[in-house]
Scaffold this motif. Sequence first.
Motif, PDB file in Angstrom:
ATOM      1  N   THR A 192       0.868  -1.167  -0.164  1.00 18.84           N
ATOM      2  CA  THR A 192      -0.042  -0.041   0.062  1.00 18.84           C
ATOM      3  C   THR A 192       0.796   1.293  -0.008  1.00 18.84           C
ATOM      4  OG1 THR A 192      -2.004   1.082   1.063  1.00 18.84           O
ATOM      5  CG2 THR A 192      -0.286  -0.013   2.703  1.00 18.84           C
ATOM      6  N   TRP A 231      -2.324   6.264  -1.515  1.00 15.97           N
ATOM      7  CA  TRP A 231      -3.654   5.420  -1.667  1.00 15.97           C
ATOM      8  C   TRP A 231      -4.540   5.599  -0.363  1.00 15.97           C
ATOM      9  CZ3 TRP A 231      -6.984   1.934   0.414  1.00 15.97           C
ATOM     10  CH2 TRP A 231      -7.786   1.409  -0.488  1.00 15.97           C
ATOM     11  N   ARG A 291      -8.057   7.671  -0.700  1.00 16.93           N
ATOM     12  CA  ARG A 291      -9.282   6.609  -0.600  1.00 16.93           C
ATOM     13  C   ARG A 291      -9.936   6.461   0.906  1.00 16.93           C
ATOM     14  NH1 ARG A 291     -10.627   6.460  -5.348  1.00 16.93           N
ATOM     15  NH2 ARG A 291     -12.158   4.632  -4.621  1.00 16.93           N
ATOM     16  N   CYS A 340     -19.744  -0.401  15.035  1.00 13.50           N
ATOM     17  CA  CYS A 340     -19.502   0.792  14.920  1.00 13.50           C
ATOM     18  C   CYS A 340     -20.776   1.693  15.366  1.00 13.50           C
ATOM     19  CB  CYS A 340     -19.167   1.159  13.373  1.00 13.50           C
ATOM     20  SG  CYS A 340     -17.564   0.575  12.748  1.00 13.50           S
ATOM     21  N   ARG A 375      -4.249  -5.816   3.647  1.00 13.04           N
ATOM     22  CA  ARG A 375      -4.065  -4.193   3.533  1.00 13.04           C
ATOM     23  C   ARG A 375      -5.464  -3.342   3.702  1.00 13.04           C
ATOM     24  NH1 ARG A 375      -2.533  -3.394  -2.965  1.00 13.04           N
ATOM     25  NH2 ARG A 375      -4.401  -4.349  -3.744  1.00 13.04           N
ATOM     26  N   THR A 376      -6.586  -4.012   3.264  1.00 13.60           N
ATOM     27  CA  THR A 376      -7.693  -3.414   3.222  1.00 13.60           C
ATOM     28  C   THR A 376      -8.160  -2.855   4.565  1.00 13.60           C
ATOM     29  OG1 THR A 376      -8.986  -5.382   2.970  1.00 13.60           O
ATOM     30  CG2 THR A 376      -8.420  -4.402   0.953  1.00 13.60           C
ATOM     31  N   ILE A 387      -7.369   1.030   7.755  1.00 11.50           N
ATOM     32  CA  ILE A 387      -8.519   1.818   7.983  1.00 11.50           C
ATOM     33  C   ILE A 387      -8.748   2.023   9.502  1.00 11.50           C
ATOM     34  CG2 ILE A 387     -10.833   1.803   8.103  1.00 11.50           C
ATOM     35  CD1 ILE A 387     -10.993   0.550   5.513  1.00 11.50           C
ATOM     36  N   GLY A 406     -15.424  -3.834   1.707  1.00  8.43           N
ATOM     37  CA  GLY A 406     -15.389  -2.389   1.599  1.00  8.43           C
ATOM     38  C   GLY A 406     -16.646  -1.602   0.836  1.00  8.43           C
ATOM     39  N   PRO A 407     -16.429  -2.041  -0.533  1.00  9.61           N
ATOM     40  CA  PRO A 407     -17.371  -1.152  -1.159  1.00  9.61           C
ATOM     41  C   PRO A 407     -18.718  -1.566  -0.996  1.00  9.61           C
ATOM     42  CG  PRO A 407     -15.633  -2.174  -2.683  1.00  9.61           C
ATOM     43  CD  PRO A 407     -15.679  -2.770  -1.236  1.00  9.61           C
ATOM     44  N   VAL A 428     -20.132  -1.981   1.861  1.00  6.63           N
ATOM     45  CA  VAL A 428     -20.234  -1.338   3.218  1.00  6.63           C
ATOM     46  C   VAL A 428     -20.394   0.061   3.088  1.00  6.63           C
ATOM     47  CG1 VAL A 428     -19.323  -0.807   5.396  1.00  6.63           C
ATOM     48  CG2 VAL A 428     -19.231  -3.044   4.630  1.00  6.63           C
ATOM     49  N   HIS A 484     -20.022   8.782  12.476  1.00  4.26           N
ATOM     50  CA  HIS A 484     -18.894   7.845  13.098  1.00  4.26           C
ATOM     51  C   HIS A 484     -17.804   7.944  11.776  1.00  4.26           C
ATOM     52  CE1 HIS A 484     -16.992   4.018  12.861  1.00  4.26           C
ATOM     53  NE2 HIS A 484     -17.137   3.534  11.712  1.00  4.26           N
ATOM     54  N   ALA A 516     -15.808   6.698   9.529  1.00  5.05           N
ATOM     55  CA  ALA A 516     -15.452   5.328   8.903  1.00  5.05           C
ATOM     56  C   ALA A 516     -14.513   5.887   7.660  1.00  5.05           C
ATOM     57  CB  ALA A 516     -16.750   4.962   8.077  1.00  5.05           C
ATOM     58  N   ASN A 517     -14.740   6.631   6.703  1.00  2.00           N
ATOM     59  CA  ASN A 517     -13.910   7.061   5.771  1.00  2.00           C
ATOM     60  C   ASN A 517     -14.196   8.435   5.178  1.00  2.00           C
ATOM     61  OD1 ASN A 517     -13.302   7.435   2.620  1.00  2.00           O
ATOM     62  ND2 ASN A 517     -13.107   5.270   2.746  1.00  2.00           N
ATOM     63  N   ARG A 549     -14.385   9.854   2.528  1.00  3.76           N
ATOM     64  CA  ARG A 549     -15.270   9.983   1.452  1.00  3.76           C
ATOM     65  C   ARG A 549     -16.953   9.660   1.855  1.00  3.76           C
ATOM     66  NH1 ARG A 549     -14.134   6.415  -2.840  1.00  3.76           N
ATOM     67  NH2 ARG A 549     -13.027   4.989  -1.394  1.00  3.76           N
ATOM     68  N   ILE A 550     -16.864   8.745   2.815  1.00  4.34           N
ATOM     69  CA  ILE A 550     -18.406   8.456   3.253  1.00  4.34           C
ATOM     70  C   ILE A 550     -18.916   9.592   4.063  1.00  4.34           C
ATOM     71  CG2 ILE A 550     -19.761   7.211   4.873  1.00  4.34           C
ATOM     72  CD1 ILE A 550     -17.804   4.671   4.449  1.00  4.34           C
ATOM     73  N   ASN A 583     -10.501   4.665  11.829  1.00  2.00           N
ATOM     74  CA  ASN A 583     -11.867   4.398  12.197  1.00  2.00           C
ATOM     75  C   ASN A 583     -11.661   3.677  13.381  1.00  2.00           C
ATOM     76  OD1 ASN A 583     -14.240   2.718  12.504  1.00  2.00           O
ATOM     77  ND2 ASN A 583     -14.439   2.287  10.581  1.00  2.00           N
TER      78      ASN A 583
HETATM   79  O1  UT7 Z   1     -16.901   1.217  10.343  1.00  2.00           O
HETATM   80  C1  UT7 Z   1     -17.729   0.406   9.766  1.00  2.00           C
HETATM   81  C2  UT7 Z   1     -18.156   0.784   8.449  1.00  2.00           C
HETATM   82  N1  UT7 Z   1     -16.964   0.699   7.695  1.00  2.00           N
HETATM   83  C3  UT7 Z   1     -16.898   1.396   6.450  1.00  2.00           C
HETATM   84  O2  UT7 Z   1     -17.757   2.277   6.291  1.00  2.00           O
HETATM   85  C4  UT7 Z   1     -15.867   1.072   5.522  1.00  2.00           C
HETATM   86  C5  UT7 Z   1     -16.410   1.534   3.990  1.00  2.00           C
HETATM   87  N2  UT7 Z   1     -15.520   1.015   3.013  1.00  2.00           N
HETATM   88  C6  UT7 Z   1     -14.379   1.924   2.889  1.00  2.00           C
HETATM   89  O3  UT7 Z   1     -14.036   3.002   3.353  1.00  2.00           O
HETATM   90  C7  UT7 Z   1     -13.846   1.600   1.325  1.00  2.00           C
HETATM   91  O4  UT7 Z   1     -14.532   0.534   0.619  1.00  2.00           O
HETATM   92  C8  UT7 Z   1     -12.295   1.211   1.435  1.00  2.00           C
HETATM   93  C9  UT7 Z   1     -11.355   2.099   2.157  1.00  2.00           C
HETATM   94  C10 UT7 Z   1     -12.402  -0.253   2.227  1.00  2.00           C
HETATM   95  C11 UT7 Z   1     -11.680   0.752   0.217  1.00  2.00           C
HETATM   96  O5  UT7 Z   1     -11.594   1.525  -0.818  1.00  2.00           O
HETATM   97  P1  UT7 Z   1     -12.278   1.411  -2.230  1.00  2.00           P
HETATM   98  O6  UT7 Z   1     -12.235   2.695  -2.844  1.00  2.00           O
HETATM   99  O7  UT7 Z   1     -13.846   1.046  -2.113  1.00  2.00           O
HETATM  100  O8  UT7 Z   1     -11.322   0.545  -2.747  1.00  2.00           O
HETATM  101  P2  UT7 Z   1     -11.768  -1.052  -3.359  1.00  2.00           P
HETATM  102  O9  UT7 Z   1     -12.136  -1.741  -2.284  1.00  2.00           O
HETATM  103  O10 UT7 Z   1     -12.780  -0.789  -4.395  1.00  2.00           O
HETATM  104  O11 UT7 Z   1     -10.268  -1.456  -4.075  1.00  2.00           O
HETATM  105  C12 UT7 Z   1      -9.845  -0.697  -5.104  1.00  2.00           C
HETATM  106  C13 UT7 Z   1      -8.544  -1.063  -5.522  1.00  2.00           C
HETATM  107  C14 UT7 Z   1      -8.374  -2.797  -5.673  1.00  2.00           C
HETATM  108  O12 UT7 Z   1      -7.467  -3.019  -6.613  1.00  2.00           O
HETATM  109  P3  UT7 Z   1      -7.829  -3.206  -8.138  1.00  2.00           P
HETATM  110  O13 UT7 Z   1      -8.583  -4.503  -7.916  1.00  2.00           O
HETATM  111  O14 UT7 Z   1      -8.912  -2.128  -8.738  1.00  2.00           O
HETATM  112  O15 UT7 Z   1      -6.627  -3.379  -8.948  1.00  2.00           O
HETATM  113  C15 UT7 Z   1      -8.006  -3.177  -4.107  1.00  2.00           C
HETATM  114  O16 UT7 Z   1      -7.236  -4.193  -4.429  1.00  2.00           O
HETATM  115  O17 UT7 Z   1      -7.695  -0.610  -4.464  1.00  2.00           O
HETATM  116  C16 UT7 Z   1      -6.947  -1.800  -4.124  1.00  2.00           C
HETATM  117  N3  UT7 Z   1      -6.707  -1.642  -2.625  1.00  2.00           N
HETATM  118  C17 UT7 Z   1      -5.625  -0.990  -1.914  1.00  2.00           C
HETATM  119  N4  UT7 Z   1      -4.573  -0.503  -2.750  1.00  2.00           N
HETATM  120  C18 UT7 Z   1      -3.484  -0.152  -2.068  1.00  2.00           C
HETATM  121  C19 UT7 Z   1      -7.697  -2.052  -1.605  1.00  2.00           C
HETATM  122  N5  UT7 Z   1      -6.959  -1.671  -0.404  1.00  2.00           N
HETATM  123  C20 UT7 Z   1      -5.775  -1.115  -0.855  1.00  2.00           C
HETATM  124  C21 UT7 Z   1      -4.551  -0.535  -0.067  1.00  2.00           C
HETATM  125  N6  UT7 Z   1      -3.663  -0.073  -0.587  1.00  2.00           N
HETATM  126  N7  UT7 Z   1      -4.773  -0.469   1.509  1.00  2.00           N
END
Ligand code: UT7
Length: 337
Positions: free
Chosen positions: A30, A34, A38, A112, A151-152, A156, A219-220, A222, A254, A256-257, A259-260, A284
């Motif tokens: 990571t 990023w 993100r 959460c 890493r995902t 966070i 993640g997406p 949620v 809360h 979380a992110n 962007r949320i 988070n």
């Molecule tokens: O607290 C309870 C509630 N929780 C939340 O509200 C969390 C909600 N979700 C999120 O905040 C976001 O979905 C995340 C931060 C977890 C992930 O962000 P995203 O923009 O939804 O990314 P994604 O899962 O769609 O992944 C996009 C890309 C993927 O690569 P490819 O398939 O496009 O090549 C992932 O493999 O980003 C990649 N990726 C990372 N890259 C670098 C996922 N995690 C990472 C990372 N570093 N840490």
Amino acid sequence: MTRAAVICGLGTWVPPRVVTNDMLAAELDTSDEWIRTRTGITRRHVVNPGVSTGHLATEAGRRALESAGVTGVDVVVVATSTPDRPCPATAPVVASRLGLSGVAAFDVAAVCTGFVYGLATAAGLIGTSVAKTALVIGADTFSTILDPGDRTTRVIFGDGAGAVVLRAGDHEEAGALRGFDLGSDGRGVDLITVPAGGSEQRGSGVTAEEADTYFHMDGPQVFARAVRHMTSSVRSVLKDVAWDAEDIDHVVPHQANVRILDACARELGVSADRVVKNVDRVGNTVAASIPLALADASADGRLEAGQRVVLTGFGGGLSWGSAALTWPGITAVGGER
Ligand code: UT7
């Protein structure tokens, strides 16, 4: 209910160890870029070995009692989904460490949304005269349940605790909790979960895979539900207390992110400067997230006595909840952030 629950103290604690994005990038695939773009997160606090949720909850609880200028309460509620042990609850141990052995003490598990559920539970006990005062603590150490190689989730979550003291009071006074909206949808159980370790897996007689003992999140999926449910829950509580979105001085969601949070603000028609954010500095922190954000906004002078505040949370369960209140004239007591 004849009596309102009124916030009269606020305390927080985060463990001193800071983990930056660059530190995570040194061990995972990571990057700081990023994570910042993100999630909006730049760093988080993480416990050292030997420190558990109960320790953080005790520190935050102690500071909330100090903020309220009291030494005792009738009930201690700990909102957590990383309890010290699967059984019993963490709250009785926390109460005893605070010198409160003998009082009612129990945990609320709503991930959460736990802090909002804990507040609603304690407000109900006060409103029905079961208790006159309550200590509500949101505390989690998600670092203890994350897969070290994931890493995902590693980027966070952070550890922390935040607490408020509630007392019986008047519905019109500053600090009064005015209304709640709570909800859940168990069809989303697999979106945020630790699959193994509970009675479902143990009762199946099948030995758990190591991966299933760690926290999993889609993640997406949620992300989309977080925006939908937090905005609709805020709308419901506003309707309940007969406030319009433009009447709110601060929304404290809360964390979380980022962007949320921005998407919720857009959906609600609330300007960004009225949405409290500290996810950049703490990540988070699950049940601790809302009280940590309240403490930061109180410390920097944004929250003033009498202002209209809406708290909103979303998380595992799925669960969501919001609370409408007016801000009290209190000084938060907390750790360095
Ligand atoms: O607290 C309870 C509630 N929780 C939340 O509200 C969390 C909600 N979700 C999120 O905040 C976001 O979905 C995340 C931060 C977890 C992930 O962000 P995203 O923009 O939804 O990314 P994604 O899962 O769609 O992944 C996009 C890309 C993927 O690569 P490819 O398939 O496009 O090549 C992932 O493999 O980003 C990649 N990726 C990372 N890259 C670098 C996922 N995690 C990472 C990372 N570093 N840490």
